[in-house]
Design a protein around this motif. Sequence first.
Motif, PDB file in Angstrom:
ATOM      1  N   THR A   1       0.864  -1.179   0.000  1.00  0.00           N
ATOM      2  CA  THR A   1       0.000   0.000   0.000  1.00  0.00           C
ATOM      3  C   THR A   1       0.895   1.220   0.000  1.00  0.00           C
ATOM      4  O   THR A   1       1.806   1.343   0.813  1.00  0.00           O
ATOM      5  CB  THR A   1      -0.924   0.015   1.230  1.00  0.00           C
TER       6      THR A   1
ATOM      7  N   HIS B   1       0.435   7.715   1.727  1.00  0.00           N
ATOM      8  CA  HIS B   1      -0.723   8.559   1.458  1.00  0.00           C
ATOM      9  C   HIS B   1      -0.967   9.483   2.642  1.00  0.00           C
ATOM     10  O   HIS B   1      -0.602   9.184   3.777  1.00  0.00           O
ATOM     11  CB  HIS B   1      -1.974   7.694   1.220  1.00  0.00           C
ATOM     12  N   ASP B   2      -1.593  10.587   2.381  1.00  0.00           N
ATOM     13  CA  ASP B   2      -2.046  11.532   3.402  1.00  0.00           C
ATOM     14  C   ASP B   2      -1.002  11.686   4.513  1.00  0.00           C
ATOM     15  O   ASP B   2       0.045  12.257   4.307  1.00  0.00           O
ATOM     16  CB  ASP B   2      -3.403  11.100   3.968  1.00  0.00           C
TER      17      ASP B   2
ATOM     18  N   HIS C   1      -1.989   3.433  -5.715  1.00  0.00           N
ATOM     19  CA  HIS C   1      -2.839   3.126  -4.553  1.00  0.00           C
ATOM     20  C   HIS C   1      -2.388   1.810  -3.916  1.00  0.00           C
ATOM     21  O   HIS C   1      -2.070   1.764  -2.737  1.00  0.00           O
ATOM     22  CB  HIS C   1      -4.301   3.035  -4.976  1.00  0.00           C
ATOM     23  N   ARG C   2      -2.367   0.756  -4.709  1.00  0.00           N
ATOM     24  CA  ARG C   2      -1.942  -0.548  -4.179  1.00  0.00           C
ATOM     25  C   ARG C   2      -1.203  -1.310  -5.282  1.00  0.00           C
ATOM     26  O   ARG C   2      -1.641  -1.340  -6.434  1.00  0.00           O
ATOM     27  CB  ARG C   2      -3.141  -1.329  -3.662  1.00  0.00           C
TER      28      ARG C   2
ATOM     29  N   ARG D   1      -4.565   6.065  -7.535  1.00  0.00           N
ATOM     30  CA  ARG D   1      -5.565   6.905  -6.899  1.00  0.00           C
ATOM     31  C   ARG D   1      -6.115   7.954  -7.861  1.00  0.00           C
ATOM     32  O   ARG D   1      -5.376   8.604  -8.587  1.00  0.00           O
ATOM     33  CB  ARG D   1      -4.975   7.606  -5.680  1.00  0.00           C
TER      34      ARG D   1
ATOM     35  N   SER E   1      -9.242  10.631  -2.911  1.00  0.00           N
ATOM     36  CA  SER E   1      -8.517  10.450  -1.663  1.00  0.00           C
ATOM     37  C   SER E   1      -8.141   8.983  -1.498  1.00  0.00           C
ATOM     38  O   SER E   1      -8.677   8.104  -2.187  1.00  0.00           O
ATOM     39  CB  SER E   1      -9.382  10.901  -0.485  1.00  0.00           C
ATOM     40  N   PHE E   2      -7.232   8.719  -0.560  1.00  0.00           N
ATOM     41  CA  PHE E   2      -6.824   7.336  -0.343  1.00  0.00           C
ATOM     42  C   PHE E   2      -8.002   6.473   0.092  1.00  0.00           C
ATOM     43  O   PHE E   2      -8.093   5.300  -0.275  1.00  0.00           O
ATOM     44  CB  PHE E   2      -5.725   7.273   0.725  1.00  0.00           C
TER      45      PHE E   2
END
Length: 350
Positions: free
Chosen positions: A76, A79-80, A249-250, A265, A268-269
């Motif tokens: 993963t 993110h953020d 994203h993944r 993405r 948002s995540f």
Amino acid sequence: MSALFSRIHFWLGIPLAIYAFLIGFSGAVIVFKDDLNAALHPRFHPGGSPSFGANPDQALAEIRRQYPGWRPLSFTWPHDDMPYWMIFLLRSNQSLEVYVHPGTGEILGTRNPREGWVGWVESLHTNLRFGREGRLANGYGAIGLFLLSATGIYLAWPRRRTLRALWRHDRPRFWHYALGLFSALWLAGLAFTGGYYTWSKDYVAVVNQVLPRSPEISLAPLPTPPPPTPSLWKLMDLAQQAFPGKAIHRFPVPDPRFPLRVTFREGSFAQFHQVSSVTLDPRTGAILRVQPLGERPAGDAFLGWLSGYHFGVFGGRPVQLLWALIGVSIAVLGPTGVWMWIRRRSRSPR
């Protein structure tokens, strides 16, 4: 018709009261699962921008060395407020999250997603903490809640009595009717989408019959002699070239038996259903399909939205708050319905 709906509603409502209480409150909590985990495990969510430079092949090899018997499933992406790789491991029915610094390759620590009170609540919501049997029970509970919502709309819709009159003369019934009318349509949607996690193959089979889906991809036979297998780093770079500038994203850990689908993405995540994707041959690095979000067939989009709707990951914080309120409403409907039933029984000579 009213008598039939009343019987269905009461005879389903009494045994499902406890289930509605548990599933409603647990759902209201796990809507904020990401926020809660960030608050409970701040060392994995320090904020800041990620720095890259570590070799993912070496990081994966070190994880396999330190955690023998575990099967790495996916990376993963940062993110953020989480600037690290999170590698998800699986062993039998156990899972483990390993956090790795993408700049240095250092393993920073692990987290068992089923530990702690948040993991306990999530397990309660997912399978009532009874494994596969609990997941099946959850599916039948979802059917029951769907029928309760349908019959409840018919029975609770104000006719002779207004909600104002119920507020003056019968508070438990007022709360049951008001919360039922508020949450019934949402509850029907949540129950329908919840059934997807019990009978996903059946849902997919029905969608395949009525909506267009992306065709399955099969790996072609390798030439003789086979080309050298690309490294994990090389596969990541090839995937990124398909969507330059977008955040991964993944990234699944490659398995030479299956196509490798990498997601990017588009929001948002948390909006895991809003992703573009590129599919690679993990043995050669050949690109097999590039699928931007806007070009997904209707069937793929519908299946993605089943999960997105159920978890309330669209619309940001307002939808999260609404979903939490609906969860609390579902939980309150159980005890108020039982109270109405007990009072009705005490008044009836039968």
